[in-house]
Design an enzyme around this catalytic site. Sequence first.
Site, PDB file in Angstrom:
ATOM      1  N   HIS A 268       0.877  -1.183   0.000  1.00 15.15           N
ATOM      2  CA  HIS A 268       0.000   0.000   0.000  1.00 15.15           C
ATOM      3  C   HIS A 268       0.913   1.231   0.000  1.00 15.15           C
ATOM      4  O   HIS A 268       1.794   1.347  -0.844  1.00 15.15           O
ATOM      5  CB  HIS A 268      -0.892  -0.129   1.249  1.00 15.15           C
ATOM      6  CG  HIS A 268      -2.071   0.776   1.308  1.00 15.15           C
ATOM      7  ND1 HIS A 268      -2.440   1.630   0.311  1.00 15.15           N
ATOM      8  CD2 HIS A 268      -2.998   0.981   2.304  1.00 15.15           C
ATOM      9  CE1 HIS A 268      -3.537   2.290   0.674  1.00 15.15           C
ATOM     10  NE2 HIS A 268      -3.889   1.921   1.879  1.00 15.15           N
ATOM     11  N   HIS A 307      -2.089  -1.949  -9.800  1.00 14.25           N
ATOM     12  CA  HIS A 307      -3.105  -1.385  -8.909  1.00 14.25           C
ATOM     13  C   HIS A 307      -4.362  -2.232  -8.996  1.00 14.25           C
ATOM     14  O   HIS A 307      -4.681  -2.749 -10.065  1.00 14.25           O
ATOM     15  CB  HIS A 307      -3.427   0.061  -9.331  1.00 14.25           C
ATOM     16  CG  HIS A 307      -4.064   0.850  -8.240  1.00 14.25           C
ATOM     17  ND1 HIS A 307      -5.406   0.801  -7.980  1.00 14.25           N
ATOM     18  CD2 HIS A 307      -3.521   1.681  -7.327  1.00 14.25           C
ATOM     19  CE1 HIS A 307      -5.663   1.584  -6.947  1.00 14.25           C
ATOM     20  NE2 HIS A 307      -4.546   2.136  -6.530  1.00 14.25           N
ATOM     21  N   ASP A 363       3.009   5.661  -6.430  1.00 11.38           N
ATOM     22  CA  ASP A 363       4.242   5.531  -5.654  1.00 11.38           C
ATOM     23  C   ASP A 363       5.496   5.436  -6.515  1.00 11.38           C
ATOM     24  O   ASP A 363       6.604   5.483  -5.991  1.00 11.38           O
ATOM     25  CB  ASP A 363       4.159   4.286  -4.748  1.00 11.38           C
ATOM     26  CG  ASP A 363       3.103   4.464  -3.679  1.00 11.38           C
ATOM     27  OD1 ASP A 363       3.051   5.546  -3.103  1.00 11.38           O
ATOM     28  OD2 ASP A 363       2.332   3.518  -3.446  1.00 11.38           O
TER      29      ASP A 363
END
Length: 436
Positions: A268, A307, A363
Amino acid sequence: MSQSALTITDNRTGMTYTVPIENGTIRATDLRQIKTGPEDFGLMTYDPAFMNTASCRSAITYIDGDKGILRYRGYPIEVLAEHCTFLEVAYLLLFGELPAAPELKNWVHDITHHTMLHETTKKFMEGFRYDAHPMAMFVSTVAALSSVYPEARQVHDPHIRLHQIQRLIGKVPSIAAMSYRHNVGFPYVYPDNDLSYAENFMNMLWKMVEPKYVAHPAIARALDVLFILHADHEQNCGTNAMRSVSSAQTDPYLSLASAASALAGPLHGGANEEVLKMLDEIGSKANVPAYIKKVKEGHIKLMGFGHRIYKNYDPRAKIIKWTAEQVFQVTGRNPKLDIALELERIALEDEYFIKRKLYPNVDFYSGIMYQAMGFRPEMFTVLFAIPRTAGWLAQWQELITDPEQKIARPRQIYTGHDVRQFVPIEKRTPVAISRE
Ligand code: CMC
C-alpha cells in the site's frame, strides 16, 4: 418482470428467486433467503480481499480504473492539482463543496490554530528509540492523542467531530516533522502560523538556527500538489481500515492510527519507500532488463507498479512525473529518475505487463521526487499519511452519518475441525506443526 432484477434458480432445490439490482449491485443479504431447508443459514457470497464487493455508498471520490480517471467530489484531480491548495481540497473532501474565499480563510485559520501538540505528546515522542521508523512513531503518536482528547469518543456529536477533524489535519504535519527530527537527533521545531500548510511542515522539518524559515516556493507548491494527489482514493486498504475500525464507534484518533497502520504496508503506501530500495538495488539503467526478467519469473514484484483498480496509467503518476520535473529544476535531477524511466519504458512494452495491465502507480515517481527534495526514504509513507488524513476523516464522517452502516463484521467459511474430544496433557502425543 422487472428489468432491474436478477432471477436466480437454485439447482439444489429447483426454487427460483428474484433479487433487485440497484446501482449495478445486488444486496448480499438478499441471498440469505436462498436455503436448502429450514436449518440452512442461507446463501452467502465469498469474496476474500473484497475483489467485487461494495461496502458502502460514497459521494467523495470517483475512480474509473479502466480510463484512468480520478475525481474528488466530481472535480478531476488534474484541475484540483493545478488550481487549488491542499487545504481547499481537504475542505472539498470533507464538506462536499469548494470553499468560497471567506470560508477558506476561516478553515485555514481553524487548521492553523490546531498545529501545536500538547507538551506531553512531545515528551511521548522523545521516548522512541533514536532509530524508530517514522511511520511507527506516526501511528503510535496519532493513537496516543486519544488519551489527550477523551471527548473524541462522542462520535455522534457533530461539533465534537469537527473539532477532532481540525485537530487531526492540523497536527499530523507536526507529528510527522517530529518523527523526522527525532530520527536525525535535532530539536523539535514549533509550528509557525504565518506559513501555509506545506511551508509550515517544511519549517518544522528543516529550520535550523535562522530566525524565520523561508521555504522555496516551487518546493512548497510541489509538496502541496503531492498532498492534493494523495488526499483520498476511495475504498483502499487504509480507508477500509478507517471505516471498519470506526464502525465500532472507536474515536477518530485510534481509527486513524489503524488506517495509517494499513498504509504502512509495502503493498500500500509503504510502496514508495520500497521503490527507492528497488532503484538502489538495480543501480544503473544497464541492469534494468535483468531486473525485469526476475520480475517476470515471479521472484519479485516491480514496486510502484500495478493497482487493484487502475488498469490504465494512474492519473496521479502522470501529474507527479510532471511535478518532479519542476522540482528537479530547483534541486537538480535525481539520477534514479533515469533508472525509473527505463523501467517504465521496458515494462510498458513488455507482454507480461501489457497482458496484466500493469502501469506505474502513484508511488512509482513520488519517492524519487521526495528524495530530491531532501526526504529520507523512511519518511515517504508519512508524507502519504499527512494528506490522506483528510480523506480518512471525510470517509469517517460519511460512515458515521450513514444510517445504513453498522459495525463491520464479515462472515467466514469455517474450515476447521468439527467438535473434538478434549485430551488431557499427559495423554497427548506430539504432532508435527506446520511453521509455514
Ligand atoms: N510486479 C509484477 N507483477 C505484478 C505486480 C507488480 N508490481 N502487480 C501485480 N502483478 C501481477 C501479479 O503477480 C498477478 O499475476 P498473475 O495473474 O500471473 O498471478 C497479476 O499481476 C495480478 O496481480 P494481483 O496481485 O492479483 O493484483 P492485486 O489487485 O491483488 O494487487 C497491488 C494490487 C497494488 C497490491 C499489486 O499490483 C502490487 O503488489 N504492486 C506493487 C506494490 C505497489 O506498488 N503498491 C502501491 C499501490 S498504489 C498506492 C497505494 O495503494 O497505496
